[in-house]
Design a protein around this motif. Structure first.
Motif, mmCIF file in Angstrom:
data_model
loop_
_atom_site.group_PDB
_atom_site.id
_atom_site.type_symbol
_atom_site.label_atom_id
_atom_site.label_comp_id
_atom_site.label_asym_id
_atom_site.label_seq_id
_atom_site.Cartn_x
_atom_site.Cartn_y
_atom_site.Cartn_z
ATOM 1 N N CYS A 145 0.865 -1.192 0.000
ATOM 2 C CA CYS A 145 0.000 0.000 0.000
ATOM 3 C C CYS A 145 0.894 1.232 0.000
ATOM 4 N N ALA A 146 0.279 2.400 -0.210
ATOM 5 C CA ALA A 146 1.036 3.650 -0.174
ATOM 6 C C ALA A 146 0.506 4.498 0.971
ATOM 7 N N ALA A 147 1.356 4.738 1.958
ATOM 8 C CA ALA A 147 0.958 5.554 3.112
ATOM 9 C C ALA A 147 1.517 6.958 2.896
ATOM 10 N N VAL A 148 0.692 7.815 2.347
ATOM 11 C CA VAL A 148 1.118 9.162 1.977
ATOM 12 C C VAL A 148 0.466 10.200 2.892
ATOM 13 N N THR A 149 -0.857 10.129 3.019
ATOM 14 C CA THR A 149 -1.593 11.176 3.733
ATOM 15 C C THR A 149 -1.332 11.114 5.236
ATOM 16 N N ASP A 150 -0.721 12.177 5.757
ATOM 17 C CA ASP A 150 -0.529 12.283 7.208
ATOM 18 C C ASP A 150 -1.820 12.810 7.829
ATOM 19 N N VAL A 151 -1.929 12.665 9.145
ATOM 20 C CA VAL A 151 -3.150 13.171 9.797
ATOM 21 C C VAL A 151 -3.195 14.705 9.776
ATOM 22 N N LYS A 152 -2.065 15.329 9.728
ATOM 23 C CA LYS A 152 -1.850 16.750 9.401
ATOM 24 C C LYS A 152 -2.192 17.787 10.463
ATOM 25 N N GLY A 153 -3.092 17.487 11.397
ATOM 26 C CA GLY A 153 -3.436 18.511 12.394
ATOM 27 C C GLY A 153 -4.044 19.728 11.726
ATOM 28 N N LYS A 187 -0.397 8.011 9.721
ATOM 29 C CA LYS A 187 -0.931 8.210 8.367
ATOM 30 C C LYS A 187 -2.409 7.790 8.419
ATOM 31 N N VAL A 188 -3.211 8.382 7.543
ATOM 32 C CA VAL A 188 -4.648 8.115 7.622
ATOM 33 C C VAL A 188 -5.216 7.826 6.239
ATOM 34 N N HIS A 189 -6.330 7.131 6.211
ATOM 35 C CA HIS A 189 -7.080 6.730 4.999
ATOM 36 C C HIS A 189 -6.311 5.705 4.158
ATOM 37 N N ILE A 190 -5.392 4.932 4.724
ATOM 38 C CA ILE A 190 -4.495 4.144 3.869
ATOM 39 C C ILE A 190 -5.182 2.844 3.420
ATOM 40 N N THR A 191 -5.575 2.845 2.163
ATOM 41 C CA THR A 191 -6.363 1.729 1.639
ATOM 42 C C THR A 191 -5.512 0.466 1.537
ATOM 43 N N THR A 253 -10.954 -1.420 2.604
ATOM 44 C CA THR A 253 -11.055 -0.631 3.815
ATOM 45 C C THR A 253 -9.770 0.165 4.001
ATOM 46 N N ASP A 254 -9.867 1.217 4.766
ATOM 47 C CA ASP A 254 -8.776 2.182 4.879
ATOM 48 C C ASP A 254 -8.331 2.272 6.337
ATOM 49 N N SER A 255 -7.043 2.463 6.527
ATOM 50 C CA SER A 255 -6.505 2.394 7.895
ATOM 51 C C SER A 255 -5.972 3.719 8.397
ATOM 52 N N GLU A 437 -19.078 9.057 -3.164
ATOM 53 C CA GLU A 437 -18.931 10.484 -3.488
ATOM 54 C C GLU A 437 -17.652 11.027 -2.863
ATOM 55 N N THR A 438 -17.376 10.605 -1.621
ATOM 56 C CA THR A 438 -16.193 11.119 -0.935
ATOM 57 C C THR A 438 -14.916 10.619 -1.585
ATOM 58 N N ILE A 439 -14.889 9.326 -1.923
ATOM 59 C CA ILE A 439 -13.644 8.833 -2.529
ATOM 60 C C ILE A 439 -13.429 9.461 -3.899
ATOM 61 N N CYS A 440 -14.527 9.731 -4.623
ATOM 62 C CA CYS A 440 -14.348 10.341 -5.938
ATOM 63 C C CYS A 440 -13.794 11.753 -5.805
ATOM 64 N N LEU A 441 -14.193 12.456 -4.793
ATOM 65 C CA LEU A 441 -13.670 13.807 -4.600
ATOM 66 C C LEU A 441 -12.234 13.776 -4.080
ATOM 67 N N HIS A 442 -12.020 13.024 -3.001
ATOM 68 C CA HIS A 442 -10.741 13.138 -2.283
ATOM 69 C C HIS A 442 -9.698 12.089 -2.640
ATOM 70 N N GLY A 443 -10.123 10.914 -3.125
ATOM 71 C CA GLY A 443 -9.142 9.896 -3.500
ATOM 72 C C GLY A 443 -8.156 10.511 -4.486
ATOM 73 N N GLU A 444 -6.898 10.233 -4.325
ATOM 74 C CA GLU A 444 -5.798 10.769 -5.168
ATOM 75 C C GLU A 444 -5.644 12.285 -5.041
ATOM 76 N N GLY A 445 -6.204 12.862 -4.006
ATOM 77 C CA GLY A 445 -6.030 14.301 -3.781
ATOM 78 C C GLY A 445 -7.311 15.071 -4.044
ATOM 79 N N SER A 446 -7.494 16.148 -3.308
ATOM 80 C CA SER A 446 -8.723 16.934 -3.446
ATOM 81 C C SER A 446 -8.713 17.686 -4.788
HETATM 82 C C1 LIG Z 1 -11.613 6.379 0.479
HETATM 83 C C2 LIG Z 1 -10.272 7.045 0.474
HETATM 84 C C3 LIG Z 1 -9.141 6.280 0.248
HETATM 85 C C4 LIG Z 1 -7.876 6.871 0.318
HETATM 86 N N1 LIG Z 1 -6.757 6.081 0.163
HETATM 87 C C5 LIG Z 1 -5.529 6.627 0.407
HETATM 88 C C6 LIG Z 1 -4.350 5.800 0.400
HETATM 89 O O1 LIG Z 1 -4.410 4.595 0.116
HETATM 90 N N2 LIG Z 1 -3.159 6.361 0.714
HETATM 91 C C7 LIG Z 1 -3.047 7.691 1.035
HETATM 92 O O2 LIG Z 1 -1.944 8.129 1.321
HETATM 93 N N3 LIG Z 1 -4.142 8.508 1.046
HETATM 94 C C8 LIG Z 1 -5.372 8.001 0.739
HETATM 95 N N4 LIG Z 1 -6.485 8.807 0.739
HETATM 96 C C9 LIG Z 1 -6.305 10.199 1.138
HETATM 97 C C10 LIG Z 1 -6.607 11.251 0.081
HETATM 98 O O3 LIG Z 1 -5.525 11.426 -0.778
HETATM 99 C C11 LIG Z 1 -6.959 12.502 0.909
HETATM 100 O O4 LIG Z 1 -8.264 12.299 1.424
HETATM 101 C C12 LIG Z 1 -6.881 13.775 0.127
HETATM 102 O O5 LIG Z 1 -5.539 14.052 -0.195
HETATM 103 C C13 LIG Z 1 -7.457 14.941 0.943
HETATM 104 O O6 LIG Z 1 -6.814 15.008 2.184
HETATM 105 P P1 LIG Z 1 -7.672 15.017 3.531
HETATM 106 O O7 LIG Z 1 -8.623 13.882 3.504
HETATM 107 O O8 LIG Z 1 -6.733 15.087 4.671
HETATM 108 O O9 LIG Z 1 -8.542 16.318 3.423
HETATM 109 P P2 LIG Z 1 -8.131 17.784 3.838
HETATM 110 O O10 LIG Z 1 -6.714 18.033 3.476
HETATM 111 O O11 LIG Z 1 -8.523 18.003 5.242
HETATM 112 O O12 LIG Z 1 -9.045 18.608 2.849
HETATM 113 C C14 LIG Z 1 -10.301 19.134 3.203
HETATM 114 C C15 LIG Z 1 -10.433 20.491 2.522
HETATM 115 O O13 LIG Z 1 -9.458 21.373 3.045
HETATM 116 C C16 LIG Z 1 -8.749 22.013 1.966
HETATM 117 N N5 LIG Z 1 -7.370 22.235 2.445
HETATM 118 C C17 LIG Z 1 -6.540 21.342 3.011
HETATM 119 N N6 LIG Z 1 -5.364 21.910 3.323
HETATM 120 C C18 LIG Z 1 -5.442 23.183 2.934
HETATM 121 C C19 LIG Z 1 -4.526 24.296 2.977
HETATM 122 N N7 LIG Z 1 -3.300 24.189 3.509
HETATM 123 N N8 LIG Z 1 -4.934 25.464 2.462
HETATM 124 C C20 LIG Z 1 -6.170 25.602 1.928
HETATM 125 N N9 LIG Z 1 -7.092 24.594 1.864
HETATM 126 C C21 LIG Z 1 -6.731 23.414 2.365
HETATM 127 C C22 LIG Z 1 -8.819 21.007 0.808
HETATM 128 O O14 LIG Z 1 -8.641 21.635 -0.472
HETATM 129 C C23 LIG Z 1 -10.219 20.458 0.992
HETATM 130 O O15 LIG Z 1 -11.153 21.313 0.376
HETATM 131 C C24 LIG Z 1 -7.755 8.259 0.590
HETATM 132 C C25 LIG Z 1 -8.915 9.028 0.769
HETATM 133 C C26 LIG Z 1 -10.157 8.449 0.701
HETATM 134 C C27 LIG Z 1 -11.378 9.311 0.912
#
Ligand SMILES: Cc1cc2nc3c(=O)[nH]c(=O)nc-3n(C[C@H](O)[C@H](O)[C@H](O)COP(=O)(O)OP(=O)(O)OC[C@H]3O[C@@H](n4cnc5c(N)ncnc54)[C@H](O)[C@@H]3O)c2cc1C
Length: 478
Positions: A145-153, A187-191, A253-255, A437-446
């Motif tokens: 899997c690819a663990a990219v997305t941090d919880v970020k605070g 890391k969060v959402h890691i499929t 499922t995502d971890s 709907e959520t995965i289509c929007l946020h999967g691979e980046g918002s």
């Molecule tokens: C079902 C699912 C599966 C996924 N699988 C994976 C996976 O396998 N591995 C992985 O690494 N990631 C995975 N992701 C994560 C996905 O890449 C992120 O959900 C996406 O990058 C958005 O990040 P976030 O969820 O933290 O949302 P947020 O970053 O919290 O975004 C919410 C909103 O805040 C805005 N925002 C965020 N930061 C800023 C900023 N600094 N300035 C202005 N606006 C901002 C965004 O544009 C957006 O509108 C998955 C997500 C989903 C939903």
């Protein structure tokens, strides 16, 4: 080494990894009644490699090892390699009812992003480590899997900003010793993380010098001491399947992955403190993974078109002018996605030592899919009518005292049985849920992440076009 079978893949998951689901520790994810559906979905990749029908697509002769390996781990050199990888994703997703199996693709996107970063950095040590790791992944046919997305605070604060509530919102290096580095964070959402064999972790954003400890990329096995995963109650908002059929349940499922002072051996460390390279790594991952996302959404979007056409037919409204318009919109949606996804492969560019899909076209394809998804769902919901959410359940339909009433009053088109009409509502409900709907929007980046990349990547295009009209206007440049 012969390629792994689906059963061998499943057997390897019983390794003591710490996974929690709905308040309980899962002993063996492959045997768990809920998670096993996800494991079986990932196993489709292994089944394809042994199926004569798909083998040529799933595997490729590796010149380095002189043996067949997963196509995902083979470095693309040209448009043909990229198109074949695209077709593999489309095919595997189509045979899994719209769920990409995920055993190799997302891990390969991280592997290739790390590899490009290492080659661009000129650091031979990193190049050797990642190429050795690629060899191991090919030989052992590992799922990753690819663990990219941090919880970020706080989203507007940098990883190292003292205003963050704590310093661990982004995975960081907290110690180094002769054996390796020690990492902490989550890391969060890691499929697929709870049912794969390797976690490839990379930074999720660009870094500044103060963030150097957060510029870290590594690979680690999920059963390593200090790693805890919490998987979300998947399909929590998806409607249950009411009308039984004999197709296997597909899902993922995502971890939330917690790294509580985890030791990463040096040979598995691919970035450690080189803060300028964090952006290179995540940029290339996003590019490659958006191409993957666009490919697996081709079958998904075809399913949406199928739902629209079927429900219009079943309701007897297909010939109405407004319905034709709406179905035409669905066709444009699907065909635009397909064309852009393929064009991105043909108009590839070279990053590091490999061919990658065209960055502008890839981001436009992903943005097109995500931005228009809700409009597509709206069309399908509109064509369906209110029965989509109010139709009696299958169990009511089966009751002798209700069956004939429901059969009589919920029929609409003499060519379609009431049961089939109800079945179609059932599948529309499941395929247009909030989860999707959520995965289509946020999967691979918002969507904003895609727009920012398009803006950045298209600067030369914009300047070139400006120059053309300036020349037409007789404006001379010094
Ligand atoms: C079902 C699912 C599966 C996924 N699988 C994976 C996976 O396998 N591995 C992985 O690494 N990631 C995975 N992701 C994560 C996905 O890449 C992120 O959900 C996406 O990058 C958005 O990040 P976030 O969820 O933290 O949302 P947020 O970053 O919290 O975004 C919410 C909103 O805040 C805005 N925002 C965020 N930061 C800023 C900023 N600094 N300035 C202005 N606006 C901002 C965004 O544009 C957006 O509108 C998955 C997500 C989903 C939903």
């Amino acid at each position: 080494m012969p390629l792994m079978t689906a059963d061998e893949y499943k057997a390897k998951l019983d390794d003591g990894r710490v996974v929690y689901y709905k308040g309980e520790r899962i002993k063996n994810v492959a045997k768990d009644p809920n998670l096993s559906a996800c494991v079986n979905t990932m196993a489709v990749d292994y089944e394809m490699a042994h199926d004569p029908k798909y083998k040529d697509l799933a595997l490729v002769e590796d010149p380095e090892l002189g043996e067949l390996v997963s196509r995902y781990y083979y470095k693309p050199k040209n448009a043909d390699d990229l198109i074949k990888a695209y077709e593999l994703i489309v095919t595997s997703t189509a045979i899994s009812d719209g769920y990409i199996p995920l055993a190799h693709d997302i891990g390969a996107d991280a592997l290739n992003a790390i590899s490009i970063t290492a080659h661009l950095s000129g650091n031979q040590d990193y190049v050797d480590r990642i190429e050795n790791f690629r060899k191991y992944m090919k030989r052992e046919d590992v799922s990753a899997c690819a663990a990219v997305t941090d919880v970020k605070g706080h989203r507007m604060l940098r990883p190292s900003d003292p205003a963050q509530l704590h310093p661990d919102y982004y995975v960081r290096v907290v110690d180094k010793n002769s054996k390796g580095i020690v990492v902490r964070g989550a890391k969060v959402h890691i499929t697929g993380a709870s049912y794969c064999q390797e976690i490839l972790a990379i930074p999720c954003r660009q870094m500044v010098e103060q963030d150097a400890d957060y510029a870290v990329a590594f690979a680690i096995q999920p059963n390593t001491k200090g790693i805890t995963q919490v998987v979300r109650p998947f399909r929590s908002s998806l409607s249950p399947i009411e009308f039984p059929n004999n197709r296997p349940v597909r899902m993922h499922t995502d971890s939330l992955i917690v790294f509580d002072d985890v030791l990463i051996p040096w040979e598995r460390v691919f970035l450690c403190g080189e803060w300028k390279l964090a952006a290179t790594c995540v940029y290339n991952f996003a590019l490659l993974h958006r191409r993957t996302g666009c490919a697996y959404r081709v079958p998904m979007s075809e399913h949406l078109l199928g739902l629209g056409k079927a429900i219009a037919d079943y309701n007897g409204i297909t010939k109405a002018p407004h319905v034709r318009e709406k179905l035409t919109d669905l066709v444009i949606y699907v065909e635009t996605l397909k064309s852009l996804s393929k064009a991105a492969c043909y108009e590839y560019v070279i990053h590091g030592d490999m061919a990658v899909p065209n960055p502008v076209t890839t981001n436009i394809a992903k943005y097109h899919f995500a931005h228009n998804y809700h409009d597509v769902v709206k069309i399908i919901e509109d064509l369906s009518g209110g029965l989509l959410v109010t139709a009696p359940t299958y169990k009511d339909y089966q009751l002798p005292e209700l069956h004939d009433y429901i059969d009589k009053y919920l029929s609409a088109n003499k060519k379609v049985s009431t049961e089939n009409r109800l079945r179609m509502f059932d599948i529309v409900r499941r395929m247009t849920s909030a989860d999707l709907e959520t995965i289509c929007l946020h999967g691979e980046g918002s969507p904003m992440a895609e727009r920012m990349t398009i803006w950045m990547e298209a600067s030369k295009l914009m300047e070139d076009c400006k120059r053309i009209v300036e020349e037409m206007a007789g404006i001379k440049h010094q």
